[in-house]
Design a protein around this motif. Structure first.
Motif, PDB file in Angstrom:
ATOM      1  N   GLU A 172      22.390  13.763 -14.295  1.00 30.48           N
ATOM      2  CA  GLU A 172      22.277  15.216 -14.161  1.00 30.48           C
ATOM      3  C   GLU A 172      22.987  15.614 -12.874  1.00 30.48           C
ATOM      4  O   GLU A 172      23.305  14.771 -12.029  1.00 30.48           O
ATOM      5  N   THR A 173      23.275  16.912 -12.730  1.00 32.98           N
ATOM      6  CA  THR A 173      23.969  17.367 -11.525  1.00 32.98           C
ATOM      7  C   THR A 173      23.008  17.998 -10.538  1.00 32.98           C
ATOM      8  O   THR A 173      23.161  17.820  -9.330  1.00 32.98           O
ATOM      9  N   THR A 174      22.022  18.753 -11.023  1.00 28.09           N
ATOM     10  CA  THR A 174      21.004  19.282 -10.109  1.00 28.09           C
ATOM     11  C   THR A 174      19.695  18.562 -10.389  1.00 28.09           C
ATOM     12  O   THR A 174      19.317  18.391 -11.546  1.00 28.09           O
ATOM     13  N   PRO A 175      19.024  18.089  -9.335  1.00 35.54           N
ATOM     14  CA  PRO A 175      17.833  17.265  -9.544  1.00 35.54           C
ATOM     15  C   PRO A 175      16.655  18.038 -10.132  1.00 35.54           C
ATOM     16  O   PRO A 175      16.450  19.218  -9.833  1.00 35.54           O
ATOM     17  N   THR A 176      15.909  17.344 -11.000  1.00 36.40           N
ATOM     18  CA  THR A 176      14.654  17.881 -11.518  1.00 36.40           C
ATOM     19  C   THR A 176      13.521  17.225 -10.746  1.00 36.40           C
ATOM     20  O   THR A 176      13.509  16.004 -10.607  1.00 36.40           O
ATOM     21  N   LEU A 177      12.602  18.035 -10.264  1.00 39.20           N
ATOM     22  CA  LEU A 177      11.544  17.494  -9.400  1.00 39.20           C
ATOM     23  C   LEU A 177      10.649  16.534 -10.172  1.00 39.20           C
ATOM     24  O   LEU A 177      10.191  15.527  -9.631  1.00 39.20           O
ATOM     25  N   THR A 178      10.421  16.792 -11.451  1.00 36.40           N
ATOM     26  CA  THR A 178       9.456  15.981 -12.206  1.00 36.40           C
ATOM     27  C   THR A 178      10.050  14.670 -12.690  1.00 36.40           C
ATOM     28  O   THR A 178       9.408  13.956 -13.439  1.00 36.40           O
ATOM     29  N   LYS A 179      11.281  14.359 -12.283  1.00 34.14           N
ATOM     30  CA  LYS A 179      11.913  13.136 -12.789  1.00 34.14           C
ATOM     31  C   LYS A 179      11.812  11.985 -11.791  1.00 34.14           C
ATOM     32  O   LYS A 179      11.998  10.830 -12.167  1.00 34.14           O
ATOM     33  N   TYR A 180      11.570  12.278 -10.505  1.00 29.50           N
ATOM     34  CA  TYR A 180      11.690  11.248  -9.471  1.00 29.50           C
ATOM     35  C   TYR A 180      10.371  11.047  -8.739  1.00 29.50           C
ATOM     36  O   TYR A 180       9.582  11.989  -8.597  1.00 29.50           O
ATOM     37  N   ILE A 181      10.204   9.814  -8.235  1.00 29.40           N
ATOM     38  CA  ILE A 181       8.995   9.515  -7.471  1.00 29.40           C
ATOM     39  C   ILE A 181       9.183   9.987  -6.027  1.00 29.40           C
ATOM     40  O   ILE A 181      10.241  10.489  -5.656  1.00 29.40           O
ATOM     41  N   ASN A 182       8.138   9.781  -5.240  1.00 34.90           N
ATOM     42  CA  ASN A 182       8.102  10.241  -3.851  1.00 34.90           C
ATOM     43  C   ASN A 182       9.025   9.380  -2.988  1.00 34.90           C
ATOM     44  O   ASN A 182       8.811   8.172  -2.876  1.00 34.90           O
ATOM     45  N   PRO A 183      10.062   9.928  -2.355  1.00 36.49           N
ATOM     46  CA  PRO A 183      10.975   9.076  -1.568  1.00 36.49           C
ATOM     47  C   PRO A 183      10.484   8.754  -0.163  1.00 36.49           C
ATOM     48  O   PRO A 183      11.048   7.880   0.488  1.00 36.49           O
ATOM     49  N   VAL A 184       9.426   9.438   0.321  1.00 36.20           N
ATOM     50  CA  VAL A 184       9.019   9.251   1.717  1.00 36.20           C
ATOM     51  C   VAL A 184       8.509   7.833   1.988  1.00 36.20           C
ATOM     52  O   VAL A 184       8.930   7.201   2.962  1.00 36.20           O
ATOM     53  N   PRO A 185       7.587   7.254   1.141  1.00 37.26           N
ATOM     54  CA  PRO A 185       7.120   5.907   1.440  1.00 37.26           C
ATOM     55  C   PRO A 185       8.230   4.864   1.453  1.00 37.26           C
ATOM     56  O   PRO A 185       8.144   3.882   2.201  1.00 37.26           O
ATOM     57  N   ALA A 186       9.317   5.070   0.645  1.00 38.60           N
ATOM     58  CA  ALA A 186      10.418   4.101   0.665  1.00 38.60           C
ATOM     59  C   ALA A 186      11.032   4.023   2.049  1.00 38.60           C
ATOM     60  O   ALA A 186      11.281   2.925   2.571  1.00 38.60           O
ATOM     61  N   GLY A 187      11.244   5.198   2.669  1.00 38.77           N
ATOM     62  CA  GLY A 187      11.784   5.195   4.027  1.00 38.77           C
ATOM     63  C   GLY A 187      10.846   4.555   5.020  1.00 38.77           C
ATOM     64  O   GLY A 187      11.266   3.801   5.901  1.00 38.77           O
ATOM     65  N   LEU A 188       9.528   4.813   4.849  1.00 41.24           N
ATOM     66  CA  LEU A 188       8.548   4.219   5.773  1.00 41.24           C
ATOM     67  C   LEU A 188       8.536   2.702   5.636  1.00 41.24           C
ATOM     68  O   LEU A 188       8.475   1.975   6.642  1.00 41.24           O
ATOM     69  N   VAL A 189       8.612   2.192   4.381  1.00 38.83           N
ATOM     70  CA  VAL A 189       8.599   0.747   4.168  1.00 38.83           C
ATOM     71  C   VAL A 189       9.834   0.122   4.794  1.00 38.83           C
ATOM     72  O   VAL A 189       9.765  -0.948   5.415  1.00 38.83           O
ATOM     73  N   LEU A 190      10.987   0.809   4.672  1.00 41.10           N
ATOM     74  CA  LEU A 190      12.218   0.302   5.279  1.00 41.10           C
ATOM     75  C   LEU A 190      12.048   0.134   6.788  1.00 41.10           C
ATOM     76  O   LEU A 190      12.350  -0.918   7.356  1.00 41.10           O
ATOM     77  N   THR A 191      11.498   1.172   7.428  1.00 41.89           N
ATOM     78  CA  THR A 191      11.235   1.089   8.862  1.00 41.89           C
ATOM     79  C   THR A 191      10.328  -0.091   9.177  1.00 41.89           C
ATOM     80  O   THR A 191      10.581  -0.867  10.106  1.00 41.89           O
ATOM     81  N   PHE A 214       0.835  -1.203   0.000  1.00 43.09           N
ATOM     82  CA  PHE A 214       0.000   0.000   0.000  1.00 43.09           C
ATOM     83  C   PHE A 214       0.867   1.249   0.000  1.00 43.09           C
ATOM     84  O   PHE A 214       0.667   2.166  -0.804  1.00 43.09           O
ATOM     85  N   LEU A 215       1.864   1.287   0.890  1.00 40.26           N
ATOM     86  CA  LEU A 215       2.712   2.491   0.982  1.00 40.26           C
ATOM     87  C   LEU A 215       3.488   2.706  -0.312  1.00 40.26           C
ATOM     88  O   LEU A 215       3.560   3.832  -0.824  1.00 40.26           O
ATOM     89  N   ALA A 216       4.063   1.619  -0.856  1.00 31.19           N
ATOM     90  CA  ALA A 216       4.854   1.767  -2.076  1.00 31.19           C
ATOM     91  C   ALA A 216       3.991   2.264  -3.221  1.00 31.19           C
ATOM     92  O   ALA A 216       4.411   3.119  -4.007  1.00 31.19           O
ATOM     93  N   SER A 217       2.743   1.769  -3.294  1.00 39.66           N
ATOM     94  CA  SER A 217       1.892   2.218  -4.389  1.00 39.66           C
ATOM     95  C   SER A 217       1.438   3.657  -4.180  1.00 39.66           C
ATOM     96  O   SER A 217       1.198   4.371  -5.152  1.00 39.66           O
ATOM     97  N   LYS A 218       1.342   4.105  -2.925  1.00 36.82           N
ATOM     98  CA  LYS A 218       0.987   5.520  -2.705  1.00 36.82           C
ATOM     99  C   LYS A 218       2.130   6.436  -3.128  1.00 36.82           C
ATOM    100  O   LYS A 218       1.916   7.583  -3.511  1.00 36.82           O
ATOM    101  N   GLY A 219       3.389   5.940  -3.077  1.00 35.50           N
ATOM    102  CA  GLY A 219       4.507   6.797  -3.433  1.00 35.50           C
ATOM    103  C   GLY A 219       4.794   6.846  -4.919  1.00 35.50           C
ATOM    104  O   GLY A 219       5.567   7.676  -5.358  1.00 35.50           O
ATOM    105  N   TYR A 220       4.186   5.944  -5.691  1.00 36.28           N
ATOM    106  CA  TYR A 220       4.536   5.852  -7.105  1.00 36.28           C
ATOM    107  C   TYR A 220       3.884   6.979  -7.904  1.00 36.28           C
ATOM    108  O   TYR A 220       2.743   7.352  -7.658  1.00 36.28           O
ATOM    109  N   ILE A 221       4.635   7.526  -8.851  1.00 37.10           N
ATOM    110  CA  ILE A 221       4.099   8.493  -9.807  1.00 37.10           C
ATOM    111  C   ILE A 221       4.427   7.961 -11.185  1.00 37.10           C
ATOM    112  O   ILE A 221       5.584   7.652 -11.480  1.00 37.10           O
ATOM    113  N   SER A 222       3.431   7.839 -12.051  1.00 37.49           N
ATOM    114  CA  SER A 222       3.634   7.120 -13.310  1.00 37.49           C
ATOM    115  C   SER A 222       4.641   7.855 -14.194  1.00 37.49           C
ATOM    116  O   SER A 222       4.616   9.077 -14.325  1.00 37.49           O
TER     117      SER A 222
END
Lengths: 127, 300
Positions: free
Chosen positions: A66-85, A48-56
């Protein structure tokens, strides 16, 4: 309602797995099967958490090409940390429950919770 | 009926006598097997338990499960659509972690930067949960063996340990070094690629378990025993807590921290994340092997 369920099919699958784990936890009398049900529920919550963090159409949150991150390139990192916990806590609690099951089996020679409870009641009455 | 001599003999040898100790030792007569329906019924009648209570429990459990699952399914049906970038979960928190993550932490893996820098005390809590679980398992299962028991265990081990299991030993000889190196690689690259302390530590724990299975208890004890476990785990957790306290103290009071950030993308970069990953990996590897060893033979 059904279109919402089909849109969120990962979450629906997570809830179904959660239900399977919950029923296993409630209806089985064997302690090991109860622990397996508990782990089913954990796994459902990770899904559930992993699917809430996914952005298609986006990538895992690790800087790529790239050297500076683009916001529209990456999915939500918060649920990954929660799943790890969650995984770590689930491993710890599974080990703890299994240790208790080992001790109960050594004491009562059965893994059936009802029998263990009735034997404990009997012992209390004798005292 | 058994004679007086038999009773005395059974008392001395510690075997339960069927006549005298039937009430006390009744629990020993339970065996672990799936009982048939008639057996269950007779035992229920003997114990004087009402069947109705259990039926009611089952019915209530099923109804409760159905109600909870129904509520959850109903909630899921009205959640925002899957994978949509404008979902409320993708808010300014995500923006902060991704846009400022490299400048703040120096890690190009945003998840590692988040769990080991922004929320590092949460990860310390996780490691502590693992440590406390290992302690609880030690309390429940650890048995100091007396010399007689040790001798018996040694003999048993000699019987069961196959010294000439060529496939297992050679397979382990090939696999254990590579598994260990892969675990170390995953730990050291935790801030650059997927992985980190927990996954790498689990891989290293698996390598230790394989080594133990192939080469036996004695060769493992040469480098990993209870004392080593205690010392390593406590040093790793204390180093984690102290270094992170320093980092948070300097950060909160705007004091210049002496820990260099390094160039993002290099192996030696991102400040404290690499040493903290190593600490977490050590704790996880020791705990995984400790769980295996405690469940297997009740000692580390």
């Amino acid at each position: 309602m059904f279109s919402g369920l089909i849109n969120n099919f990962y979450e629906t699958a997570a809830i179904i797995v959660f239900g399977i784990g919950f029923v296993t936890l409630l209806l089985n009398r064997n302690i090991i099967k109860k622990i397996i049900g508990f782990n089913f529920m954990d796994t459902a919550i990770y899904l559930f958490l992993a699917s809430k963090g996914y952005i298609s159409g986006r990538m895992a949150p690790i800087l790529y090409n790239e050297t500076t991150p683009t916001l529209t390139k990456y999915i939500n990192p918060v649920p990954a940390g929660l799943v790890l916990t969650g995984i770590v806590v689930s491993v710890s609690f599974t080990a703890f429950f299994l240790a208790i099951a080992v001790r109960l089996y050594r004491e009562y020679n059965t893994l059936d919770l009802h029998e263990i409870v009735s034997m404990m009641n009997k012992e209390e009455n004798e005292e | 009926m058994s004679s007086f001599k038999e009773v005395i003999n059974s008392f001395v040898e510690g075997t339960p006598n069927t006549d005298t100790v039937i009430n006390v030792k009744e629990k020993r007569t339970y065996k672990h097997h799936e009982k048939s329906l008639t057996e269950r019924l007779t035992s229920m009648i003997e114990k004087g338990e009402s069947k109705g209570a259990r039926n009611a429990y089952t019915v209530i459990a099923v109804i409760m499960a159905i109600v909870i699952i129904g509520c959850l399914i109903y909630t899921v049906s009205s959640l925002p659509p899957f994978g949509n970038p404008s979902n409320p979960a993708n808010n300014e928190v995500v923006r902060k972690y991704i846009m400022d993550g490299i400048a703040d932490t120096g890690a190009i893996n945003f998840v590692a930067g988040m769990i080991l820098d922004y929320r590092a005390f949460d990860t310390l809590g996780e490691s502590t949960v693992l440590f406390i679980a290992a302690s609880a398992v030690i309390i429940l299962l650890f048995r100091k063996k007396t010399s007689a028991e040790e001798k018996a265990a040694d003999i048993e081990e000699k019987i069961y340990e196959d010294k000439h299991d060529v496939i297992l030993r050679h397979g382990a000889l090939i696999l254990v070094p590579f598994t260990l190196i892969f675990g170390i690689y995953v730990i050291l690259n935790g801030h650059l690629s997927p992985g980190g302390g927990f996954s790498g530590g689990t891989i290293m724990g698996a390598a230790l378990i394989l080594y133990n299975l192939a080469f036996g208890d004695k060769s493992t004890k040469k480098f990993f025993n209870f004392k080593v476990y205690k010392v390593i785990t406590i040093i790793a957790l204390s180093f984690y807590a102290i270094s992170k306290t320093y980092s948070f103290y300097t950060g909160a009071n705007h004091i210049h921290s002496i820990i260099p950030k390094g160039i993002p993308g290099n192996l030696l970069s991102s400040g404290l994340i690499l040493p903290l990953n190593i600490c977490v990996g050590i704790v996880v590897a020791c705990t995984m092997f400790g769980f295996y060893s405690l469940f297997d033979r009740e000692e580390i």
